[in-house]
Every structure is written in structure tokens, then in C-alpha cells.
Design a protein around this motif. Structure first.
Motif, PDB file in Angstrom:
ATOM      1  N   LYS A 212      -9.752 -44.955 -18.590  1.00  0.00           N
ATOM      2  CA  LYS A 212      -8.445 -44.328 -18.891  1.00  0.00           C
ATOM      3  C   LYS A 212      -7.290 -45.272 -18.553  1.00  0.00           C
ATOM      4  O   LYS A 212      -6.290 -45.331 -19.264  1.00  0.00           O
TER       5      LYS A 212
ATOM      6  N   GLN B 195     -13.219 -37.873 -26.575  1.00  0.00           N
ATOM      7  CA  GLN B 195     -12.245 -36.812 -26.903  1.00  0.00           C
ATOM      8  C   GLN B 195     -10.873 -37.118 -26.332  1.00  0.00           C
ATOM      9  O   GLN B 195      -9.865 -36.939 -26.991  1.00  0.00           O
ATOM     10  N   ASP B 196     -10.857 -37.592 -25.077  1.00  0.00           N
ATOM     11  CA  ASP B 196      -9.570 -37.801 -24.396  1.00  0.00           C
ATOM     12  C   ASP B 196      -8.874 -39.089 -24.809  1.00  0.00           C
ATOM     13  O   ASP B 196      -7.655 -39.196 -24.696  1.00  0.00           O
TER      14      ASP B 196
ATOM     15  N   ARG C  56     -16.719 -37.003 -23.307  1.00  0.00           N
ATOM     16  CA  ARG C  56     -15.420 -36.662 -22.698  1.00  0.00           C
ATOM     17  C   ARG C  56     -14.396 -37.770 -22.982  1.00  0.00           C
ATOM     18  O   ARG C  56     -13.272 -37.535 -23.391  1.00  0.00           O
TER      19      ARG C  56
END
Ligand code: 13P
Ligand code: SF4
Length: 314
Positions: free
Chosen positions: A228, A251-252, A248
């Protein structure tokens, strides 16, 4: 009924009843999407301690829900599928720990949270994959030793030893996670050839050879954070852990590209035993004792100390 309709019902019931849903990153994506909080095992232990609802639905494997229950003996902790268990825990029994302690009476016992409550009750301190090296360093300093007993994951023991410089005697030599230990040097070398610009991130439960060939090693939450917070030039990532985390991330972070480190996508069948249908059922049957995770008060009392000590040290 479609998955979306089931998810909507879960969200509606959750709001009406006021339950908390905690989910691990390896859970099926449709469960992750209805959770109040997502996290790795350390993060979820902390969140479980802070949860202020009477019922906590823990979407993960048994040891995680057990830890939440030990930390919340006045609350009800439920698991959507009580058969969702971590096979790594079976490598170490309380009897085996007692045996190791008899043979090494001065060494502190560090137990990975992926273990039974009985085993935790025999330990001095628990650890997770995100704090293993730190915990080993701290406890050996407090006890004035240059070694600790560590179980049940031999790869995590090796990683903690590599990072802390403190000898971690494995309890037992062969404890491992079938999902992470199947990742081979060949898989990493192939990933480098197929995705030369990608950053390779793996879990500490992988073997030393695999870890040494990778660019980043960390718990699920640490991997998520690394990806991230990556720079705009870092676009591609090879993910060496259970596929739920990769889903996850995809998607993010739609601007990044993700590839599994293995062609079969690395699947923990145990984590996937929880389904959105079971979640829907449990939230409507909170008083069904079949789903409640309970640890005997005597064991819970003994296991609480090493879990709380871990939370304090990390
Ligand atoms: P984390 O500590 O990263 O949540 O890992 C738990 C686990 O079961 C890894 O296989
Ligand atoms: Fe256990 Fe491995 Fe599944 Fe994690 S991924 S829950 S250690 S079997």
C-alpha cells in the motif's frame, strides 16, 4: 440467493443486533467485504480485546477465535465454521512442551499463536508472525538467556533466530504450514523471470531459502502495508502467501498488478471453510452453542498471561 444478497442480509443483521465481525486477510473475499475489521493475527487479537459488543464473530481459524475468547471471557466469540482449524497447531502438544522444558529448564518458552490454548498455557510468552523476532529478543533479555524454546513453526523459529541473533530451539523440528512451506526456490526463480520488475513479498512461514531470495518478508498486515505504501514506480508485486491477501490488495489497489508466487495460487483450505452462507447463518443463530468458541476457565487463565505479555511487548 446471490452472494450480494447474502452479504446485504449479513450487513443488515449485524447492524440490528450490534455484533462485531473480525476477519483475517485469508478469508474468502465475500467475508472480508462484510467485516468490521480486517487484519493479521496480531491486529485481530488487539481488535478482539477492544471490541465492545457482546458477540464477536471471528472469521478465521480456530486458534485466532480461541485467542479472542481468552481475551474476552465475558463475551461470546463465535466462528462461522467450527471445523476451520490450523493444522500447524497439531505439531505441538502441551506434553511435548513440558518435555522440552524438562530438558531445557532455564530457557523461556515462546509459542506462536498458531497453537492450541493448552500449549499457550505452558508458555512464557506468545508471538505472531509480525513480532516473533522482537518477542524472542525481549524475553531472552528479560530472562538473561542466549536461546529460547520456540514452536510450533520451525520456519518462523528460523526467521526469528535469523533476525534476532538468539538461538531458537525448534519444538518440534518439523512444524510447518503446508501453504507456505510448499513455496519453493524454483517458484521464486520463475517469478523473477516471468515478472522481472515485480517486488517479491513473502510470509515468514516460508523456508529460509525462499525468504532469502525474496525482496520483503512480513506478516500479512506488514505485506499489505508494504504494498500500500509502495512508490508510484513500484507497480508489480509477486505475493508469496495465501491468495486471500492478494485478492484484498487487488481490490484496494487497482492501479497495481499482482501475481501469485505459485501457479496454483496458494490456498489455505482451512481458512476457506468459513463461507458467507455460514456467516449469514451464524449471525441469525448467535445463541447456538455449536458456533461458540470456549476455552476451559483454568486453561484460559494460564493462556491469558503469555498472550497479554505479547500484546504488551509488541
Ligand atoms: P499472520 O500473522 O500474518 O496473520 O499469519 C497467520 C497465519 O496463519 C499465517 O499462515
Ligand atoms: Fe495455518 Fe498455514 Fe492456514 Fe495459516 S495458512 S491458517 S498457518 S494452515
Amino acid at each position: 440467493m446471490s452472494v450480494k444478497q447474502i452479504q446485504d442480509e449479513v450487513l443488515k443483521l449485524k447492524k440490528e443486533i450490534g455484533t462485531t465481525i473480525l476477519a483475517h486477510y485469508y478469508q474468502p473475499i465475500e467475508i472480508q467485504e462484510v467485516a468490521d475489521h480486517l487484519g493479521d493475527s496480531l491486529g485481530l487479537s488487539r481488535l478482539a480485546k477492544e471490541a465492545n459488543s457482546e458477540y464477536i464473530i471471528f472469521a478465521g481459524v480456530d486458534f485466532m477465535a480461541e485467542t479472542a475468547s481468552i481475551l474476552n471471557q465475558d463475551k461470546h466469540v463465535l466462528i462461522p465454521n467450527p471445523e476451520s482449524c490450523c493444522p500447524m497447531a497439531a505439531y505441538l502438544t502441551a506434553d511435548k512442551v513440558r518435555d522440552f522444558k524438562l530438558k531445557n529448564p532455564n530457557l523461556p518458552v515462546v509459542v506462536y499463536v498458531n497453537s492450541t490454548a493448552d500449549v499457550k498455557a505452558e508458555s512464557d510468552i506468545c508471538c505472531t508472525s509480525s513480532n516473533a523476532a522482537k518477542i524472542v529478543k525481549e524475553i531472552s533479555k528479560v530472562k538473561g538467556t542466549k536461546a529460547v524454546l520456540f514452536g510450533p513453526d520451525a520456519n518462523l523459529a528460523d526467521y526469528a533466530e535469523q533476525k534476532s541473533g538468539i538461538k531458537c530451539i525448534k519444538m518440534p523440528e518439523e512444524g510447518n504450514c503446508y501453504v507456505h512451506s510448499q513455496l519453493t526456490v524454483d517458484d521464486i526463480e520463475k517469478s523473477r523471470i516471468n515478472h522481472p520488475d515485480a517486488l517479491i513479498v513473502v510470509h515468514p512461514e516460508c523456508t529460509r531459502q525462499v525468504r532469502n531470495l525474496s525482496d520483503f518478508v512480513g506478516s500479512t498486515a506488514q505485506m499489505y502495508k508494504r504494498v500500500k505504501e509502495s512508490s508510484t514506480n513500484e507497480i508489480e508485486f509477486v505475493i508469496g502467501t495465501e491468495r486471500g491477501l492478494m485478492e484484498r490488495m487487488a481490490q484496494d489497489l487497482p492501479e497495481k498488478k499482482f501475481y501469485s508466487a505459485r501457479d496454483d495460487g496458494m490456498l489455505c483450505y482451512n481458512m476457506k471453510k468459513n463461507t458467507i452462507e455460514l456467516m449469514r447463518y451464524v449471525i441469525d443463530h448467535l445463541d447456538d452453542s455449536m458456533f461458540e468458541v470456549k476455552v476451559s476457565p483454568e486453561i484460559a487463565k494460564k493462556a491469558l498471561k503469555p498472550i497479554e505479555m505479547m500484546l504488551e511487548y509488541s
